[in-house]
Design a protein around this motif. Structure first.
Motif, PDB file in Angstrom:
ATOM      1  N   GLY A 207       2.519  -1.714   1.877  1.00 57.95           N
ATOM      2  CA  GLY A 207       3.347  -0.619   1.920  1.00 57.95           C
ATOM      3  C   GLY A 207       4.458  -0.910   1.041  1.00 57.95           C
ATOM      4  O   GLY A 207       5.007  -0.064   0.362  1.00 57.95           O
TER       5      GLY A 207
ATOM      6  N   GLU B  54       5.735   0.610  -2.430  1.00 59.71           N
ATOM      7  CA  GLU B  54       7.038   1.132  -2.647  1.00 59.71           C
ATOM      8  C   GLU B  54       7.633   0.541  -3.877  1.00 59.71           C
ATOM      9  O   GLU B  54       8.436   1.302  -4.737  1.00 59.71           O
ATOM     10  CB  GLU B  54       7.887   1.026  -1.346  1.00 59.71           C
TER      11      GLU B  54
ATOM     12  N   ASN C 265       1.061   4.693  -4.661  1.00 61.82           N
ATOM     13  CA  ASN C 265       0.631   5.004  -3.551  1.00 61.82           C
ATOM     14  C   ASN C 265      -0.429   3.541  -2.807  1.00 61.82           C
ATOM     15  O   ASN C 265      -0.795   2.904  -3.736  1.00 61.82           O
ATOM     16  CB  ASN C 265      -0.223   6.127  -3.035  1.00 61.82           C
ATOM     17  N   VAL C 266      -0.232   3.409  -1.626  1.00 56.17           N
ATOM     18  CA  VAL C 266      -0.951   2.358  -0.763  1.00 56.17           C
ATOM     19  C   VAL C 266      -2.483   2.261  -1.363  1.00 56.17           C
ATOM     20  O   VAL C 266      -3.063   1.114  -1.558  1.00 56.17           O
ATOM     21  CB  VAL C 266      -0.802   2.248   0.506  1.00 56.17           C
TER      22      VAL C 266
END
Length: 106
Positions: free
Chosen positions: A9, A13, A18-19
């Motif tokens: 995560g 970020e 996105n993950v």
């Protein structure tokens, strides 16, 4: 003090992605990214892995390369990519500082 490990995560970020995409890139570049797993089985990435993710992000998103092209570029010579990514990170930091100054002046 700099962290030793970053969660998926935190990597997502930092990249503004996105993950699931970070997980996909992690699986697609096993030669360059080797996450360790904690007791729960979660991926943990080092600072070197984060730098590699930034290089992949630059090649794929900014230069429009395919994953195969990005892998080939990284195998051949990573130095030009590393210097560009570092320059972009420095410029982003400067921009953020200037935006903070602007907000303080208004």
């Amino acid at each position: 003090m700099e962290k030793v490990y970053y969660t998926i995560g935190e990597v997502a970020e930092a990249l503004g992605e996105n993950v699931p995409l970070v997980r996909f890139w992690s699986n697609s570049f096993p030669t360059f990214i080797r996450p360790v797993r904690n007791a729960k089985g979660n991926r943990l990435f080092t600072r070197a892995d984060l730098d590699t993710f930034r290089q992949i992000h630059f090649l794929v998103r900014e230069c429009g390369m395919t994953l195969e092209g990005a892998a080939r570029q990284m195998k051949e010579d990573r130095r030009p990519v590393e210097s560009r990514v570092k320059a972009i990170e420095i410029l982003k930091g400067i921009r953020q500082q200037l935006e903070e100054i602007r907000r303080d002046l208004l």
